[in-house]
Scaffold this motif. Structure first.
Motif, short mmCIF file in Angstrom:
data_model
loop_
_atom_site.label_atom_id
_atom_site.label_comp_id
_atom_site.label_asym_id
_atom_site.label_seq_id
_atom_site.Cartn_x
_atom_site.Cartn_y
_atom_site.Cartn_z
N LYS A 1 -19.12 23.45 9.11
CA LYS A 1 -18.79 24.72 8.48
C LYS A 1 -18.67 25.80 9.55
O LYS A 1 -19.32 25.74 10.59
CB LYS A 1 -19.87 25.14 7.47
CG LYS A 1 -20.04 24.20 6.28
CD LYS A 1 -18.92 24.36 5.27
CE LYS A 1 -19.20 23.53 4.02
NZ LYS A 1 -18.11 23.66 3.02
N PHE A 2 -17.84 26.80 9.25
CA PHE A 2 -17.64 27.92 10.16
C PHE A 2 -18.23 29.18 9.53
O PHE A 2 -18.04 29.43 8.33
CB PHE A 2 -16.15 28.10 10.45
CG PHE A 2 -15.52 26.89 11.08
CD1 PHE A 2 -15.54 26.72 12.45
CD2 PHE A 2 -14.93 25.91 10.29
CE1 PHE A 2 -14.97 25.60 13.04
CE2 PHE A 2 -14.36 24.78 10.86
CZ PHE A 2 -14.37 24.62 12.24
N LEU A 3 -18.95 29.95 10.33
CA LEU A 3 -19.67 31.11 9.84
C LEU A 3 -18.77 32.35 9.84
O LEU A 3 -18.02 32.59 10.79
CB LEU A 3 -20.92 31.35 10.69
CG LEU A 3 -21.95 30.22 10.64
CD1 LEU A 3 -23.03 30.43 11.70
CD2 LEU A 3 -22.56 30.10 9.25
N ASP A 4 -18.91 33.14 8.81
CA ASP A 4 -18.09 34.34 8.61
C ASP A 4 -18.48 35.41 9.64
O ASP A 4 -19.67 35.72 9.82
CB ASP A 4 -18.33 34.87 7.20
CG ASP A 4 -17.32 35.94 6.78
OD1 ASP A 4 -16.68 36.55 7.65
OD2 ASP A 4 -17.20 36.16 5.56
N THR A 5 -17.48 35.99 10.31
CA THR A 5 -17.75 37.05 11.28
C THR A 5 -18.25 38.33 10.61
O THR A 5 -18.74 39.23 11.30
CB THR A 5 -16.50 37.36 12.12
OG1 THR A 5 -15.39 37.59 11.25
CG2 THR A 5 -16.19 36.22 13.07
N ALA A 6 -18.13 38.42 9.29
CA ALA A 6 -18.72 39.57 8.59
C ALA A 6 -20.24 39.57 8.72
O ALA A 6 -20.88 40.62 8.72
CB ALA A 6 -18.33 39.55 7.11
N GLU B 1 -14.50 39.76 17.35
CA GLU B 1 -14.19 40.13 15.96
C GLU B 1 -15.46 40.71 15.35
O GLU B 1 -16.23 39.99 14.72
CB GLU B 1 -13.68 38.91 15.19
CG GLU B 1 -13.01 39.23 13.86
CD GLU B 1 -12.29 38.01 13.31
OE1 GLU B 1 -11.18 37.70 13.79
OE2 GLU B 1 -12.84 37.35 12.40
N PRO B 2 -15.68 42.02 15.54
CA PRO B 2 -16.96 42.62 15.12
C PRO B 2 -17.18 42.59 13.61
O PRO B 2 -16.24 42.65 12.82
CB PRO B 2 -16.85 44.07 15.62
CG PRO B 2 -15.79 44.04 16.68
CD PRO B 2 -14.83 42.98 16.24
N SER B 3 -18.45 42.52 13.25
CA SER B 3 -18.85 42.68 11.86
C SER B 3 -18.91 44.17 11.57
O SER B 3 -19.78 44.88 12.09
CB SER B 3 -20.22 42.05 11.62
OG SER B 3 -20.73 42.38 10.37
N GLN C 1 -24.19 44.02 6.16
CA GLN C 1 -24.01 42.58 6.03
C GLN C 1 -24.32 41.81 7.31
O GLN C 1 -24.51 40.60 7.27
CB GLN C 1 -22.56 42.27 5.62
CG GLN C 1 -22.13 42.90 4.32
CD GLN C 1 -22.92 42.35 3.13
OE1 GLN C 1 -23.24 41.17 3.07
NE2 GLN C 1 -23.26 43.23 2.20
N VAL C 2 -24.37 42.49 8.43
CA VAL C 2 -24.46 41.81 9.72
C VAL C 2 -25.83 41.14 9.90
O VAL C 2 -26.87 41.68 9.54
CB VAL C 2 -24.19 42.80 10.88
CG1 VAL C 2 -25.28 43.86 10.96
CG2 VAL C 2 -24.07 42.06 12.20
N CYS C 3 -25.80 39.93 10.44
CA CYS C 3 -27.01 39.23 10.85
C CYS C 3 -27.12 39.21 12.37
O CYS C 3 -28.18 39.54 12.93
CB CYS C 3 -27.01 37.79 10.31
SG CYS C 3 -27.13 37.67 8.52
N THR C 4 -26.04 38.81 13.01
CA THR C 4 -26.04 38.75 14.48
C THR C 4 -24.75 39.34 15.02
O THR C 4 -23.72 39.35 14.36
CB THR C 4 -26.15 37.29 14.97
OG1 THR C 4 -25.01 36.54 14.52
CG2 THR C 4 -27.43 36.63 14.49
#
Length: 361
Positions: A274-279, A286-288, A293-296
Motif C-alpha cells: 500500500k502507498f501512504l497518502d501525502t495528505a 509534495e507537502p501535506s 491531517q498531517v502525521c509526518t
C-alpha cells in the motif's frame, strides 16, 4: 652608631637576596613556559585523556552493551513493533538533524510516548556515542567495509552503500519477528501515525508523489518512511529488493523499489503493498497542506545539510505556531507550511538530468 651600621648592612643584604630570588623565580617560570610550549606542540592537548570524557568522544561508549535482540525487546510495543532510524556522525552532531527529529516527537500530538519504542541504529562510533547521550535505545551497526561517518552526498558511492546496508539490516529485523516503522531521521513526527496505517498491508510506504489511490503502482514511493509487518511475504520481499541492486547498478534502494513494485515476483509471493497518502505523510516533494491531517513531514527533495536544516527548523516553527492557535482557527486551516525555502525539488531533477514531469508520473 655601630649597631645601626649592622642593621643597615643587614637590610641591604636582605634586599639583594630578595631581588635575586625574584629574578631567579621569573627565569624559572619563563623556562617552564618555553618547555611547555615545545612539549604541547609535540603532544597536542587532544592526545591527553580528559578528566571528564564526553559521551560523544568516549571510545568505551562505541560498543554495544547489549545484543540487538534485547534492545529490540526493550523497545518493542506489545505486538513486537519497533520504530527504527539510522544515524551517522554528520547527522548526529549537536544542533543537527537528530536533535530536530527528537524534538518533533516531544512536541507532536501523541508522539512523545513513541520515543519509548524508537531504536536508533548508529552507523559509526561517534553517532553511537551521541545516541547514548540523547536517547535510551541505541544499537551500533559499524561497518569495517565503508566509513559512514561523513555526510553521504546524494547518489555518491558512499550514499549507495549506506542505503543498501540499511535494506539488508531491515530484512534481519523482520527475520527476528519484529514489525517496524522505518523512518529517516529527517522525517518530523507531528502526530501518531499508527491510526493512519492500513490494517491489511504487509508493506506500506510513503510517497514523493501520491496519485490518490492507495494501491496504484503509479505512486512514486519514498523509502524514507515505511511500515512493515514481519511475515514470510515481507521477508522474501526484502531479500528480493536487496538482491535486485545487482540488476540496477548505480541506483539507490528507492529507485530500485520503484522498478520492482510491478515485478511479477511481488504478486507471486502475495505481498500486500500500500502507498501512504501525502495528505498525512507529506514531504517537501509534495507537502501535506492541512496541518489538521498531517502525521509526518519529510525533508525529501532536498540536497545539502544546511538547506535541510534550514527548512526543518521552519517546519518545527510552523508546527509550534499551529499548536498555539485556538481550536476555531485550527479548524479553518489558516496555517500551512512555509517550507521549502532553501530546499528545491528542481535541484533534484537537475542533478538526475530527469524532467520533473516524467519523474512525478
Amino acid at each position: 652608631m655601630w649597631p645601626e651600621v649592622k642593621v643597615l648592612h643587614l637590610r641591604r643584604a636582605l634586599a639583594v637576596a630578595l631581588i635575586f630570588a625574584t629574578v631567579s623565580f621569573t627565569c624559572l617560570v619563563l623556562l617552564r613556559d618555553v618547555e611547555s610550549y615545545h612539549f604541547f606542540n609535540s603532544y597536542p592537548l587532544s592526545s591527553f585523556p580528559s578528566i571528564f570524557p564526553s559521551a560523544y568522544t568516549d571510545p568505551v561508549a562505541t560498543k554495544n552493551e547489549y545484543p540487538l535482540e534485547k534492545i529490540l525487546s526493550d523497545a518493542a510495543m506489545k505486538d513486537k513493533t519497533v520504530i527504527l532510524t539510522t544515524l551517522n556522525e554528520a547527522w548526529a552532531a549537536p544542533n543537527s538533524v537528530a536533535d530536530l527529529f527528537l524534538e518533533s516527537f516531544r512536541i507532536g500530538d501523541g508522539t512523545r510516548s513513541l520515543l519509548n519504542h524508537l531504536v536508533i541504529i548508529a552507523l559509526d562510533p561517534k553517532a553511537f556515542a551521541r545516541c547514548l547521550a540523547i536517547h535510551s535505545h541505541c544499537f551500533s551497526l559499524v561497518s569495517e567495509e565503508v566509513d559512514f561517518h561523513k555526510e553521504a552526498y546524494f547518489m555518491t558511492p558512499a550514499y549507495l552503500k549506506m542505503m543498501w546496508r540499511r535494506i539488508d539490516f531491515l530484512r534481519s529485523i523482520l527475520e527476528m519477528g519484529y514489525n517496524f516503522v522505518f523512518t529517516d531521521v529527517d522525517v518530523m513526527w507531528f502526530r501518531d501515525p499508527f491510526p493512519r496505517f492500513h490494517r491489511d498491508a504487509d508493506f506500506q510506504v510513503a510517497c514523493d508523489h501520491f496519485t490518490g489511490i492507495f494501491d496504484d503502482v503509479r505512486n512514486r514511493p519514498n523509502g524514507g518512511f515505511n511500515f512493515v509487518k514481519s511475515n514470510n511475504r515481507s521477508i522474501e520481499f526484502y531479500k528480493f529488493w536487496y538482491s535486485s541492486r545487482t540488476n540496477y547498478p548505480g541506483y539507490h534502494d528507492q529507485d530500485v523499489l520503484n522498478f520492482i513494485k510491478v515485478h511479477p515476483f511481488i504478486s507471486d509471493i502475495g505481498l500486500k503493498m500500500k502507498f501512504l497518502d501525502t495528505a498525512n505523510f507529506g514531504g517537501l516533494c509534495e507537502p501535506s497542506r492541512d496541518l489538521n491531517q498531517v502525521c509526518t513531514m519529510h525533508a525529501n527533495c532536498c540536497i545539502g545539510m544546511e538547506n535541510k536544516l534550514y527548512d526543518l527548523r521552519i517546519m518545527l516553527q510552523d508546527w509550534k505556531h499551529y499548536l498555539s492557535l485556538p481550536p476555531s482557527l485550527k479548524r479553518l486551516s489558516v496555517v500551512s507550511w512555509r517550507a521549502p525555502q532553501k530546499c528545491s525539488i528542481d535541484a533534484i531533477f537537475r542533478l538526475n538530468g530527469t524532467p520533473k514531469k516524467s519523474v512525478q508520473g
